[in-house]
Design a protein around this motif. Structure first.
Motif: not given
Ligand SMILES: Cc1cc2nc3c(=O)[nH]c(=O)nc-3n(C[C@H](O)[C@H](O)[C@H](O)COP(=O)(O)OP(=O)(O)OC[C@H]3O[C@@H](n4cnc5c(N)ncnc54)[C@H](O)[C@@H]3O)c2cc1C
Length: 423
Positions: A15-17, A37-39, A47-51, A114-116, A195-197, A263-265, A268-270, A274-279
């Protein structure tokens, strides 16, 4: 002037990228050269997201809504808290597909790789992947918490992780599908169930626990998930797996010369909720706008990029969420487990939703801190906390509580004086 292969390389099509790719391409207009770039061949998440209905509407994601709910239900021992809000459960892969199409229509290129490694060079950044190597003016690292660059440059200062494992389950009957549920397992690690229905007969069902200074392994939770979903819904079937991590914390730097984390790197997840998608939803547009400006002005040094990456990281909000994350020790190790947390949410009443939304003012934080202190005194929490976290809690928590106590006593004094004048 040396010409790089790309203006921007975005590593990671989560979602971040993808959110940044479609937005920064729009900002830069015609003629930009952006590579993602993504593998994975096509963007998909486990993941599952509620918002929140308002955020989804503002981001044009109405077509990705699977189901609407009216509250989040928190349960612990004999207590429940109903956090009312207008919530939506999303089809996460539909969100990613839509964002990828939007990015492609703005000219963003995609490659399965894949980024190395990456390092700064005289005119930008050199990016090494599993299959190739590229140069770019800027690298945006959106690869999540397992980023090779966070590791290489030793950037993680501390991390608090929710580890999750579950599945999309069918052949179930949920009594009230208008609620999202968080239920305790009350086991030794104090695991929770989310549980997210999607409807009365289908849901995202996962178990999750908290780890400090470790990112854990989601598959360790598989046996617990299997036993818990069977005990809740004996006839359920698993339609798709769900797993991952929600990692929050701090980095030693949010950018290096010609490289920035989002994003998560970018942590940004509080950490508290832990609502990282929302951030990502809340901040990707401003991030992309500012990144486009940096690129146009050729300000791609660590200082300028760090300012962009941290502009939406309000220190007070982060510190408060960090305090909640640290109270988790108490919830895990105290005999009453998460009961104190639910009691705190009850003390906040309808204002509790601001915590999960990660959307609040300083005065809200002060009141919420005081209520937390009154529900579970710091003196109790500290007994169960690793010594290295004392200092953090004392410094930040007392700042909020101390001010709140002063403000509350001033308010009481005013009310008291008014009462005296009225006599
Ligand atoms: C089960 C579950 C439930 C969740 N519920 C919620 C929710 O309800 N609400 C909410 O806001 N958040 C929720 N989250 C958190 C949310 O999913 C994360 O905050 C969000 O996915 C972070 O996004 P991101 O793009 O930063 O990282 P990621 O989602 O981890 O995406 C990283 C991407 O990078 C790719 N990648 C990895 N390594 C490499 C590499 N070396 N080179 C190139 N690409 C690479 C991966 O394939 C992936 O596509 C939940 C997470 C999980 C697991």
């Amino acid at each position: 002037m040396v010409v790089t292969d790309f203006d921007i390389i975005i590593a990671g099509a989560g979602p971040a990228g993808l959110a940044v790719a479609k937005e920064v391409a729009k900002e830069l207009g015609k003629g930009h050269r952006i590579l993602v770039i993504d593998p994975k061949l096509k963007p998909e998440t486990t993941a599952a997201w509620y918002s929140y209905a308002d955020r989804i509407k503002a981001n044009g994601l109405g077509s990705c809504v699977l189901h609407r709910c009216k509250s989040l239900m928190y349960v612990a021992m004999d207590l429940t808290h109903e956090m009312k809000d207008l919530l939506v459960v999303l089809d996460a892969n539909k969100v990613l597909g839509l964002w990828q199409r939007q990015a492609k229509s703005c000219g963003v290129q995609f490659v399965q790789d894949t980024l190395r490694d990456a390092e700064q060079i005289a005119y930008g950044v050199s990016v090494k992947t599993a299959k190739s190597s590229y140069t770019a003016r800027l690298l945006i690292d959106c690869t999540g918490i397992t980023s090779p660059l966070l590791k290489k440059y030793n950037l993680v200062s501390h991390v608090n992780t929710w580890v999750l494992y579950g599945g999309v389950i069918t052949h179930i009957t949920i009594k009230d599908p208008s609620r999202i549920y968080f239920l305790p397992l009350n086991d030794t690690h104090n695991t929770y169930i989310g549980i997210y229905p999607h409807s009365a007969h289908k849901a995202d069902f996962y178990v999750f626990y908290n780890l400090n200074e470790s990112i854990g392994n989601p598959t360790d939770l598989k046996p617990l998930f299997e036993s818990s979903f069977k005990s809740h819904y004996p006839h359920a079937r698993i339609a798709a797996p769900l797993f991952g991590r929600i990692a929050g914390g701090e980095l030693n730097a949010y950018a290096l010369d010609n490289m920035v984390f989002f994003g998560q790197s970018g942590m940004m997840d509080p950490p508290g909720c832990g609502m990282g998608f929302n951030e990502i939803l809340l901040h990707h547009q401003a991030f992309a706008r500012n990144i486009a400006l940096c690129l146009k002005n050729n300000q791609l040094d660590a200082y300028a990029l760090d300012a962009v990456a941290t502009s939406f990281r309000d220190p007070a909000i982060f510190q408060f969420q960090q305090i909640i994350a640290k109270y988790t020790y108490y919830f895990i190790f105290s005999p009453t487990k998460w009961r104190g947390g639910v009691a705190w949410l009850n003390s906040l009443g309808k204002d509790s939703r601001h915590w999960m939304r990660n959307e609040f003012s300083i005065s809200w934080i002060k009141q919420a801190s005081l209520k937390l202190y009154n529900t579970i005194p710091l003196s109790e929490v500290i007994q169960l906390m690793p010594p290295k976290d004392y200092a953090y809690i004392i410094e930040h928590f007392l700042k909020f509580v101390g001010n709140a106590v002063v403000e509350e006593s001033e308010r009481i004094e005013k009310t008291y004086k008014k009462g005296l004048i009225g006599q």
